[in-house]
Scaffold this motif. Sequence first.
Motif, mmCIF file in Angstrom:
data_model
loop_
_atom_site.group_PDB
_atom_site.id
_atom_site.type_symbol
_atom_site.label_atom_id
_atom_site.label_comp_id
_atom_site.label_asym_id
_atom_site.label_seq_id
_atom_site.Cartn_x
_atom_site.Cartn_y
_atom_site.Cartn_z
ATOM 1 N N UNK A 263 14.992 -11.000 70.457
ATOM 2 C CA UNK A 263 14.499 -9.953 71.363
ATOM 3 C C UNK A 263 15.635 -8.976 71.653
ATOM 4 N N UNK A 264 15.361 -7.686 71.448
ATOM 5 C CA UNK A 264 16.313 -6.634 71.808
ATOM 6 C C UNK A 264 15.863 -6.013 73.115
ATOM 7 N N UNK A 265 16.522 -6.331 74.239
ATOM 8 C CA UNK A 265 15.954 -5.972 75.552
ATOM 9 C C UNK A 265 16.170 -4.522 75.993
ATOM 10 N N UNK A 266 17.033 -3.760 75.353
ATOM 11 C CA UNK A 266 17.255 -2.324 75.661
ATOM 12 C C UNK A 266 17.249 -2.053 77.168
ATOM 13 N N UNK A 267 18.179 -2.685 77.891
ATOM 14 C CA UNK A 267 18.164 -2.649 79.361
ATOM 15 C C UNK A 267 18.604 -1.306 79.928
ATOM 16 N N UNK A 268 19.793 -0.847 79.532
ATOM 17 C CA UNK A 268 20.360 0.334 80.197
ATOM 18 C C UNK A 268 19.494 1.570 80.010
ATOM 19 N N UNK A 269 18.923 1.740 78.820
ATOM 20 C CA UNK A 269 18.152 2.974 78.606
ATOM 21 C C UNK A 269 16.938 3.008 79.526
ATOM 22 N N UNK A 298 11.248 -11.635 84.407
ATOM 23 C CA UNK A 298 10.652 -12.169 83.179
ATOM 24 C C UNK A 298 11.708 -12.477 82.126
ATOM 25 N N UNK A 299 12.672 -11.576 81.982
ATOM 26 C CA UNK A 299 13.737 -11.784 80.990
ATOM 27 C C UNK A 299 14.613 -12.979 81.353
ATOM 28 N N UNK A 334 24.361 -9.747 83.329
ATOM 29 C CA UNK A 334 23.842 -9.658 84.707
ATOM 30 C C UNK A 334 22.353 -9.959 84.772
ATOM 31 N N UNK A 335 21.575 -9.208 83.973
ATOM 32 C CA UNK A 335 20.114 -9.289 84.095
ATOM 33 C C UNK A 335 19.591 -10.631 83.590
ATOM 34 N N UNK A 336 20.125 -11.091 82.459
ATOM 35 C CA UNK A 336 19.616 -12.331 81.856
ATOM 36 C C UNK A 336 20.291 -13.566 82.442
#
Length: 408
Positions: A263-269, A298-299, A334-336
């Motif tokens: 999975x490529x989560x593309x967080x910052x964009x 969810x992530x 941070x997010x994950x």
Amino acid sequence: MAADDSQYGAIDIRVWDGVSDRGNCTVRWRGDRIEDVVPGGDERSPELSLIPGLVDTHVHLVGRANAVGNPRGDDTSVWPMLTTREEHVLHAAANAQRAMRHGVTTMRDLAADEVQVALSRVFDSSVLTGPRVRASGPVGMTAGHHDLFVPPAHPLRGPTADSPDECRKLVRTWAQKGLTGIKIFTSGGVLSARDNVHWRNHTEAEVEATVDEAHALGMRVAAHAHTPAGIQKALDAGVDSIEHATEMTEEQAEAIAAAGIAIGPTLLINDIIAGGRAPVGEESRAKAMRLVPSRDAGFRWAAKAGVRFVLATDASGYFLAFGDQMAETVRMAEVLELDAENALRAATATAGASLGLTDLAGRVTAGSYADFVVLEGRPWERIDELSTDRIRAVVCRGTVVAGELPVP
Ligand SMILES: [Zn+2]
């Protein structure tokens, strides 16, 4: 300077090899490959360490190369329609080189065509100094996410595919032109105009035909999908990676983990678009604001369920600079809620393996690409130390392409 087999280099330094801390080692390389990594050696520069060059699995090299910090002017969607293909190639080369100087030595372009194939070839043959570029060609329907980046009345449109047979033909066309992967779209998108993230993109039969044909020709398939329905369609068809996956359900996360799909989560964009931190249309911002709030929980759950997340920025040089990959990796931690070492693996060895470059890209081991970064700190222990400010040198294909290696 061209990398050839006569070029030889060695360094004594603390090494993190894409998987684990190897302690002090002597790293030797010849041409564009690592020859060996031998434990021991003198700790001449204890503040420094060597890590593999980063692998960004989701970029778009065709974008205005001087756009970040210079937001006036045409945005990421408009600029390509107002400029020539010749100009695209030059900006794409500058973007790739900029990412390389910031420690990203392998990247996959997920909206590629002949431009990225040309870049990949001139970099591989050392005609120009540049990173390793993988090129995935889009197979998308009329009125789909990819198609709607270009307004309906604009004459210069990329090819679309609207039946299983047309999908197969477009996969074959990209293979013929030298592309190494395929990008599909199983939900609408955030930045494309006049579509909706919840629109169906493609029938099951079209997606299955695309994946079957791509795999038959040795090409990996990345699926753009935000919604549960789009993610499910990609999952059922057996894709190799899912991009964004913003609304992935817990049940889907378990299936994705079991199948080993990246999975490529593309967080910052999506953070930048939802937060209005870059000029973007109200429609796109509203779409991102609907998607982002539920995303992080969810992530986090998916990461704990064993989903293999990989570095994927969606950088085009407009919202995200080529060079923001280290910041994206810190954001992933941070997010994950990944520890520093797992976040760094997601940006190196795991990302390389997800592109089919196991033990080549994102590794520093005998036989791997001679692509690495020397920086101040121990980012596998403290992820905040993964920062472009700390880079002392970048070596790509065995050649120093930024900074200077410490003097032995
Ligand atoms: Zn993208």
